[in-house]
Design a protein around this motif. Structure first.
Motif, PDB file in Angstrom:
ATOM      1  N   ARG A 268      14.111   0.267   0.382  1.00 16.15           N
ATOM      2  CA  ARG A 268      13.332  -0.941   0.123  1.00 16.15           C
ATOM      3  C   ARG A 268      11.861  -0.573  -0.067  1.00 16.15           C
ATOM      4  N   CYS A 269      11.252  -1.271  -0.999  1.00 21.22           N
ATOM      5  CA  CYS A 269       9.838  -1.086  -1.297  1.00 21.22           C
ATOM      6  C   CYS A 269       9.171  -2.454  -1.341  1.00 21.22           C
ATOM      7  N   ASP A 270       8.183  -2.666  -0.480  1.00 24.62           N
ATOM      8  CA  ASP A 270       7.387  -3.900  -0.471  1.00 24.62           C
ATOM      9  C   ASP A 270       5.987  -3.570  -0.950  1.00 24.62           C
ATOM     10  N   VAL A 271       5.513  -4.292  -1.937  1.00 24.62           N
ATOM     11  CA  VAL A 271       4.171  -4.048  -2.473  1.00 24.62           C
ATOM     12  C   VAL A 271       3.375  -5.346  -2.419  1.00 24.62           C
ATOM     13  N   ALA A 272       2.187  -5.275  -1.814  1.00 24.75           N
ATOM     14  CA  ALA A 272       1.258  -6.408  -1.798  1.00 24.75           C
ATOM     15  C   ALA A 272       0.015  -6.006  -2.585  1.00 24.75           C
ATOM     16  N   TYR A 273      -0.229  -6.707  -3.678  1.00 21.04           N
ATOM     17  CA  TYR A 273      -1.376  -6.420  -4.524  1.00 21.04           C
ATOM     18  C   TYR A 273      -2.566  -7.246  -4.043  1.00 21.04           C
ATOM     19  N   VAL A 274      -3.673  -6.576  -3.775  1.00 22.03           N
ATOM     20  CA  VAL A 274      -4.835  -7.227  -3.159  1.00 22.03           C
ATOM     21  C   VAL A 274      -5.959  -7.444  -4.169  1.00 22.03           C
ATOM     22  N   ALA A 275      -6.225  -6.435  -4.990  1.00 21.46           N
ATOM     23  CA  ALA A 275      -7.304  -6.520  -5.972  1.00 21.46           C
ATOM     24  C   ALA A 275      -6.954  -5.666  -7.178  1.00 21.46           C
TER      25      ALA A 275
ATOM     26  N   LEU B 250       3.841   3.322   5.704  1.00 19.55           N
ATOM     27  CA  LEU B 250       2.880   2.328   5.254  1.00 19.55           C
ATOM     28  C   LEU B 250       1.809   3.050   4.453  1.00 19.55           C
ATOM     29  N   VAL B 251       1.562   2.562   3.256  1.00 19.66           N
ATOM     30  CA  VAL B 251       0.600   3.213   2.364  1.00 19.66           C
ATOM     31  C   VAL B 251      -0.472   2.196   1.982  1.00 19.66           C
ATOM     32  N   ARG B 252      -1.703   2.568   2.222  1.00 18.08           N
ATOM     33  CA  ARG B 252      -2.844   1.736   1.854  1.00 18.08           C
ATOM     34  C   ARG B 252      -3.588   2.430   0.733  1.00 18.08           C
ATOM     35  N   ILE B 253      -3.757   1.719  -0.385  1.00 14.91           N
ATOM     36  CA  ILE B 253      -4.437   2.286  -1.551  1.00 14.91           C
ATOM     37  C   ILE B 253      -5.794   1.600  -1.711  1.00 14.91           C
ATOM     38  N   THR B 254      -6.833   2.399  -1.799  1.00  4.96           N
ATOM     39  CA  THR B 254      -8.171   1.866  -2.039  1.00  4.96           C
ATOM     40  C   THR B 254      -8.722   2.464  -3.332  1.00  4.96           C
TER      41      THR B 254
ATOM     42  N   PHE C 117      -5.085   7.303  -1.319  1.00  5.63           N
ATOM     43  CA  PHE C 117      -3.800   6.945  -0.720  1.00  5.63           C
ATOM     44  C   PHE C 117      -3.801   7.347   0.757  1.00  5.63           C
ATOM     45  N   TYR C 118      -3.777   6.323   1.629  1.00 11.07           N
ATOM     46  CA  TYR C 118      -3.739   6.535   3.073  1.00 11.07           C
ATOM     47  C   TYR C 118      -2.324   6.240   3.570  1.00 11.07           C
ATOM     48  N   VAL C 119      -1.767   7.122   4.398  1.00 13.47           N
ATOM     49  CA  VAL C 119      -0.370   7.001   4.820  1.00 13.47           C
ATOM     50  C   VAL C 119      -0.278   6.936   6.336  1.00 13.47           C
ATOM     51  N   GLN C 120       0.623   6.059   6.784  1.00 15.81           N
ATOM     52  CA  GLN C 120       0.935   5.925   8.208  1.00 15.81           C
ATOM     53  C   GLN C 120       2.456   5.883   8.342  1.00 15.81           C
ATOM     54  N   GLN C 121       3.013   6.706   9.229  1.00 20.53           N
ATOM     55  CA  GLN C 121       4.467   6.766   9.397  1.00 20.53           C
ATOM     56  C   GLN C 121       4.886   6.104  10.690  1.00 20.53           C
TER      57      GLN C 121
ATOM     58  N   VAL D 263      -6.970  -2.114  -2.644  1.00 19.17           N
ATOM     59  CA  VAL D 263      -6.354  -2.729  -3.821  1.00 19.17           C
ATOM     60  C   VAL D 263      -4.861  -3.020  -3.633  1.00 19.17           C
ATOM     61  N   VAL D 264      -4.151  -2.178  -2.869  1.00 14.72           N
ATOM     62  CA  VAL D 264      -2.701  -2.342  -2.727  1.00 14.72           C
ATOM     63  C   VAL D 264      -2.270  -1.864  -1.338  1.00 14.72           C
ATOM     64  N   ARG D 265      -1.252  -2.558  -0.782  1.00  9.95           N
ATOM     65  CA  ARG D 265      -0.577  -2.090   0.431  1.00  9.95           C
ATOM     66  C   ARG D 265       0.916  -1.993   0.131  1.00  9.95           C
ATOM     67  N   ILE D 266       1.537  -0.900   0.560  1.00  7.33           N
ATOM     68  CA  ILE D 266       2.953  -0.658   0.251  1.00  7.33           C
ATOM     69  C   ILE D 266       3.699  -0.257   1.514  1.00  7.33           C
ATOM     70  N   LEU D 267       4.878  -0.831   1.696  1.00  8.37           N
ATOM     71  CA  LEU D 267       5.785  -0.453   2.775  1.00  8.37           C
ATOM     72  C   LEU D 267       7.033   0.158   2.157  1.00  8.37           C
ATOM     73  N   LEU D 268       7.360   1.399   2.555  1.00  9.30           N
ATOM     74  CA  LEU D 268       8.544   2.094   2.070  1.00  9.30           C
ATOM     75  C   LEU D 268       9.522   2.280   3.216  1.00  9.30           C
ATOM     76  N   LYS D 269      10.789   1.902   2.986  1.00 10.84           N
ATOM     77  CA  LYS D 269      11.832   2.099   3.977  1.00 10.84           C
ATOM     78  C   LYS D 269      12.884   3.047   3.406  1.00 10.84           C
ATOM     79  N   PHE D 270      13.073   4.174   4.078  1.00 11.63           N
ATOM     80  CA  PHE D 270      14.013   5.195   3.620  1.00 11.63           C
ATOM     81  C   PHE D 270      15.265   5.214   4.498  1.00 11.63           C
ATOM     82  N   VAL D 271      16.368   5.656   3.914  1.00  9.67           N
ATOM     83  CA  VAL D 271      17.587   5.895   4.680  1.00  9.67           C
ATOM     84  C   VAL D 271      18.014   7.343   4.419  1.00  9.67           C
ATOM     85  N   LYS D 272      18.640   7.957   5.412  1.00  3.67           N
ATOM     86  CA  LYS D 272      19.080   9.345   5.281  1.00  3.67           C
ATOM     87  C   LYS D 272      20.295   9.404   4.379  1.00  3.67           C
ATOM     88  N   GLU D 273      20.295  10.363   3.474  1.00  4.53           N
ATOM     89  CA  GLU D 273      21.424  10.508   2.545  1.00  4.53           C
ATOM     90  C   GLU D 273      22.653  11.072   3.254  1.00  4.53           C
TER      91      GLU D 273
END
Length: 253
Positions: A200-207, A227-231, A217-221, A243-253
């Motif tokens: 799953r990928c959630d993207v919130a566009y801010v500006a 969680l990725v914060r883009i300025t 690209f700032y990353v927090q695990q 400008v953007v905030r993104i949440l990435l959810k991964f599953v193990k293959e």
């Protein structure tokens, strides 16, 4: 009137697929946005009409949640429909299916309409006497969670700073919505994707950002979530703007 739900066929072109022969998420995202464009244009409130009155659609949030991605040469379909419309925002959903009708995943999105001269929000319901309201579909299910605002608290680590170029810019003259996703997925190397699959990928566009801006690209695990914060740093300003905030959810293959 046309049907409230539109369905469009696409193909997973081989050079849009990754090492696993699966369609890259960015290309799926572009197909979703194309389906949205076809659907709205066919019904009279799309960009073909809006550009004649100095209006355009801009993406505010985008969620893609996939159980399975199409593989190289697979034909697949994207159904799309408007779930609701208010003065300044409208919600649009997507369902992705195989050519045999198997559900592959879903998408949710929120859009705003802006004046192309002032870049300010305008009343969606004022366009063609609220024509979009006649196409609202509330019966078709979209069983994934609604799009998130992607709250980011605490410390994030600066992972990368990139320049932006011609190929990053879309028809609206700003950095393409999907390009942010592609640049974010590039933060992880090939070995990571051999072990984990993006669910799953959630993207919130801010500006908005524009060609020539530098993107940070700032990353927090948090466990299997990133969680990725883009300025941005603009050419004419030293100020750092989110400008953007993104949440990435991964599953193990």
């Amino acid at each position: 009137m046309l049907d409230k739900i539109g369905e469009y066929e696409f193909i997973a072109e081989p050079f849009h697929c990754d090492f696993s022969h699966q369609l890259m998420l960015g290309h799926l995202g572009n197909s979703m946005l194309n389906a949205a464009d076809y659907h709205s244009n066919d019904r009279g409130y799309g960009m073909e009409y809006l550009n004649t009155v100095h209006r355009t659609w801009v993406l505010s949030r985008l969620t893609i949640e996939m159980d399975t991605l199409p593989k190289a040469y697979d034909k697949f379909k994207i159904a799309t429909w408007v779930e609701g419309a208010m003065k300044y925002f409208t919600s649009r959903n997507f369902a992705v299916t195989s050519s045999e009708g198997q559900t592959l995943g879903y998408g949710r999105s929120i859009w705003a309409m802006i004046d192309t001269n002032t870049r300010q929000p305008v009343d969606i319901l004022a366009v063609r006497d609220g024509l979009i309201s006649e196409y609202i579909e509330t019966e078709k299910p979209c069983p994934i969670k609604k799009s998130s605002r992607v709250k980011i608290e605490g410390e994030s680590v600066l992972k990368r700073t990139i320049d932006t170029y011609y190929n990053d810019v879309d028809i609206n003259g700003h950095i393409n919505s999907v390009k942010y996703i592609e640049h974010t997925l590039d933060l992880f190397d090939l070995d990571f994707y051999k072990e984990y699959r993006l669910r799953r990928c959630d993207v919130a566009y801010v500006a908005e950002s524009h060609q020539g801006d530098k993107l940070n690209f700032y990353v927090q695990q948090n466990a299997d979530e990133y969680l990725v914060r883009i300025t941005k740093h603009s050419k004419n300003s030293a100020e750092e703007v989110e400008v953007v905030r993104i949440l990435l959810k991964f599953v193990k293959e």
